[in-house]
Scaffold this motif. Structure first.
Motif, PDB file in Angstrom:
ATOM      1  N   ALA A   1       0.838  -1.205   0.000  1.00  0.00           N
ATOM      2  CA  ALA A   1       0.000   0.000   0.000  1.00  0.00           C
ATOM      3  C   ALA A   1       0.864   1.243   0.000  1.00  0.00           C
ATOM      4  CB  ALA A   1      -0.895   0.011   1.244  1.00  0.00           C
TER       5      ALA A   1
ATOM      6  N   VAL B   1       1.853   8.693  -9.303  1.00  0.00           N
ATOM      7  CA  VAL B   1       1.710   7.248  -9.092  1.00  0.00           C
ATOM      8  C   VAL B   1       2.673   6.491 -10.021  1.00  0.00           C
ATOM      9  CG1 VAL B   1       0.123   5.270  -9.321  1.00  0.00           C
ATOM     10  CG2 VAL B   1      -0.605   7.348  -8.112  1.00  0.00           C
TER      11      VAL B   1
ATOM     12  N   TYR C   1       2.009  -2.482 -10.157  1.00  0.00           N
ATOM     13  CA  TYR C   1       0.696  -2.258  -9.530  1.00  0.00           C
ATOM     14  C   TYR C   1       0.882  -2.159  -8.020  1.00  0.00           C
ATOM     15  CZ  TYR C   1       0.687  -6.983  -7.620  1.00  0.00           C
ATOM     16  OH  TYR C   1       1.000  -8.114  -6.898  1.00  0.00           O
ATOM     17  N   VAL C   2      -0.068  -1.524  -7.369  1.00  0.00           N
ATOM     18  CA  VAL C   2      -0.113  -1.615  -5.902  1.00  0.00           C
ATOM     19  C   VAL C   2      -1.452  -2.225  -5.506  1.00  0.00           C
ATOM     20  CG1 VAL C   2       1.551   0.174  -5.281  1.00  0.00           C
ATOM     21  CG2 VAL C   2      -0.850   0.815  -5.653  1.00  0.00           C
ATOM     22  N   ASP C   3      -1.445  -2.876  -4.366  1.00  0.00           N
ATOM     23  CA  ASP C   3      -2.654  -3.542  -3.885  1.00  0.00           C
ATOM     24  C   ASP C   3      -3.664  -2.532  -3.346  1.00  0.00           C
ATOM     25  OD1 ASP C   3      -1.815  -6.671  -3.795  1.00  0.00           O
ATOM     26  OD2 ASP C   3      -0.117  -5.337  -3.499  1.00  0.00           O
TER      27      ASP C   3
ATOM     28  N   LEU D   1      -4.123   1.906  -2.946  1.00  0.00           N
ATOM     29  CA  LEU D   1      -3.618   3.285  -3.070  1.00  0.00           C
ATOM     30  C   LEU D   1      -4.559   4.199  -2.292  1.00  0.00           C
ATOM     31  CD1 LEU D   1      -1.474   5.106  -4.586  1.00  0.00           C
ATOM     32  CD2 LEU D   1      -3.352   5.655  -6.167  1.00  0.00           C
TER      33      LEU D   1
ATOM     34  N   PHE E   1      -8.318   8.285  -9.556  1.00  0.00           N
ATOM     35  CA  PHE E   1      -8.207   6.996  -8.851  1.00  0.00           C
ATOM     36  C   PHE E   1      -9.044   5.930  -9.585  1.00  0.00           C
ATOM     37  CE2 PHE E   1      -6.114   7.080  -4.525  1.00  0.00           C
ATOM     38  CZ  PHE E   1      -5.455   8.285  -4.697  1.00  0.00           C
TER      39      PHE E   1
ATOM     40  N   TYR F   1      -7.776   2.424 -11.144  1.00  0.00           N
ATOM     41  CA  TYR F   1      -8.451   1.173 -10.751  1.00  0.00           C
ATOM     42  C   TYR F   1      -8.873   0.406 -12.014  1.00  0.00           C
ATOM     43  CZ  TYR F   1     -12.017  -1.771  -8.469  1.00  0.00           C
ATOM     44  OH  TYR F   1     -12.780  -2.821  -8.018  1.00  0.00           O
TER      45      TYR F   1
ATOM     46  N   THR G   1      -3.896  -0.686 -12.409  1.00  0.00           N
ATOM     47  CA  THR G   1      -2.677  -0.166 -11.779  1.00  0.00           C
ATOM     48  C   THR G   1      -2.805  -0.202 -10.260  1.00  0.00           C
ATOM     49  OG1 THR G   1      -2.413   1.283 -13.670  1.00  0.00           O
ATOM     50  CG2 THR G   1      -1.158   1.867 -11.709  1.00  0.00           C
ATOM     51  N   ILE G   2      -4.021  -0.029  -9.792  1.00  0.00           N
ATOM     52  CA  ILE G   2      -4.255  -0.148  -8.345  1.00  0.00           C
ATOM     53  C   ILE G   2      -5.382  -1.164  -8.157  1.00  0.00           C
ATOM     54  CG2 ILE G   2      -3.494   2.213  -7.977  1.00  0.00           C
ATOM     55  CD1 ILE G   2      -6.350   3.063  -7.432  1.00  0.00           C
ATOM     56  N   GLU G   3      -5.201  -2.043  -7.200  1.00  0.00           N
ATOM     57  CA  GLU G   3      -6.217  -3.087  -7.027  1.00  0.00           C
ATOM     58  C   GLU G   3      -7.349  -2.635  -6.110  1.00  0.00           C
ATOM     59  OE1 GLU G   3      -4.470  -6.981  -6.365  1.00  0.00           O
ATOM     60  OE2 GLU G   3      -4.185  -7.009  -8.544  1.00  0.00           O
TER      61      GLU G   3
ATOM     62  N   VAL H   1      -8.994   1.052  -3.871  1.00  0.00           N
ATOM     63  CA  VAL H   1      -8.938   2.482  -3.559  1.00  0.00           C
ATOM     64  C   VAL H   1      -9.100   2.646  -2.050  1.00  0.00           C
ATOM     65  CG1 VAL H   1     -10.126   4.702  -3.816  1.00  0.00           C
ATOM     66  CG2 VAL H   1      -9.908   3.153  -5.788  1.00  0.00           C
TER      67      VAL H   1
END
Ligand code: NAP
Length: 263
Positions: free
Chosen positions: A61, A78, A89-91, A93, A111, A115, A119-121, A123
């Protein structure tokens, strides 16, 4: 989301931070919390790469700082965070604070785009009061997965916990050791002595009993291990009640841009 993560705020000596992250992951942690503002995303990334654990097994995170919350800056910052973290990717953000350039419509649309692109899993938001979470939900297509706030037995966040339970929101407790001050509380130290464990473990176990994820910051092996061992500490109903009854209140993190209601 693993219920215990490693916090990294102020773990800003590069080599030390690499070592803390590597040690924690090899000891069994599977969740690491960082932020653009901590200026250690590169060390966190190196620690993850150095550990004998696959990236996909780590819940990573990070947070977008208040000066990077315009749509354009969310995307650009990001991208820089991912470069530093050495991942695509991050889990999770987070919006670090509802402050600075935060504009619910513009920030959260960016965001949503991150998503949708994978790129982000998830929010997340941080330092949000229920009213801020409500507004965020109105603007986002993606679900708001978690709110990260200061929480420990001297700041039990009762209202936020009720709101989270009613609306299916995860809570992540930051400063869960009251920045190291849990050792000064007589109830926590008494319960700790009864179990032969540290007051840090008692605070972490109490938060876990409330269904809250914790991300204690620890630098060396001893603290990293002590906090991990909180996962095997069970508190009785009586002990939880004694901790619930602590009536001192103390907030450690209150910058001048914090929500007004924090007083
Ligand atoms: P914390 O985790 O409550 O306390 C950290 C302090 O406790 C450090 O001085 C650490 O020392 C010490 N410590 C850790 N484990 C210990 C143990 N078992 N026994 C004795 N001392 C111990 O404070 P925090 O760093 O403020 O919060 C944790 C994480 O939450 C941060 O690192 C960051 O990732 C996140 N955070 C987020 C926000 C936000 O706005 N979203 C704000 C604050 C924090 P050593 O370092 O020497 O081990």
């Amino acid at each position: 989301m693993p219920m215990l993560g490693l916090g990294t705020w102020e773990n800003d000596d590069h080599d030390q931070c690499v070592e803390s992250v590597r040690t924690a992951l090899e000891m069994g942690y599977r969740h690491v919390d960082t932020a653009q503002a901590y200026r250690n995303e590169d060390a966190v990334g190196e620690g993850i790469a150095a550990a004998d654990v696959d990236r996909e097994d780590v819940f990573l995170a990070t947070k977008v700082w208040t000066s990077n919350l315009s749509a354009e800056d969310v995307h650009a910052s990001v991208e820089d965070s991912l470069d530093r973290l050495g991942t695509d990717y991050v889990d999770l953000l987070y919006v670090h604070w509802p402050a600075g350039d935060y504009d619910p419509g513009e920030t959260l649309q960016a965001f949503d785009e991150l998503y949708d692109s994978g790129t982000i899993e998830r929010v997340g938001v941080s330092n949000f009061e229920p009213e801020h979470v409500e507004t965020a939900r109105e603007h986002l297509d993606a679900p708001v997965f978690a709110n990260q706030v200061e929480m420990h037995p001297l700041l039990p966040q009762t209202e936020l916990r009720e709101y989270a339970a009613e609306t299916g929101l995860e809570l992540v407790a930051y400063s869960p050791l009251k920045r190291g001050e849990v050792f000064d509380d007589p109830t926590l130290t008494a319960v700790a002595d009864e179990h032969g464990v540290s007051a840090a473990q008692v605070s972490l176990a109490w938060l876990r009993e409330k269904g809250v994820t914790t991300i204690p910051k620890a630098t060396g092996d001893e603290h990293i291990r002590d906090n991990l061992e909180s996962l095997s500490l069970s508190l009785s109903d009586d002990e939880i009640g004694r901790i619930d009854d602590i009536d001192s209140r103390d907030r450690q993190v209150h910058p001048d841009f914090a929500p007004e209601a924090w007083g």
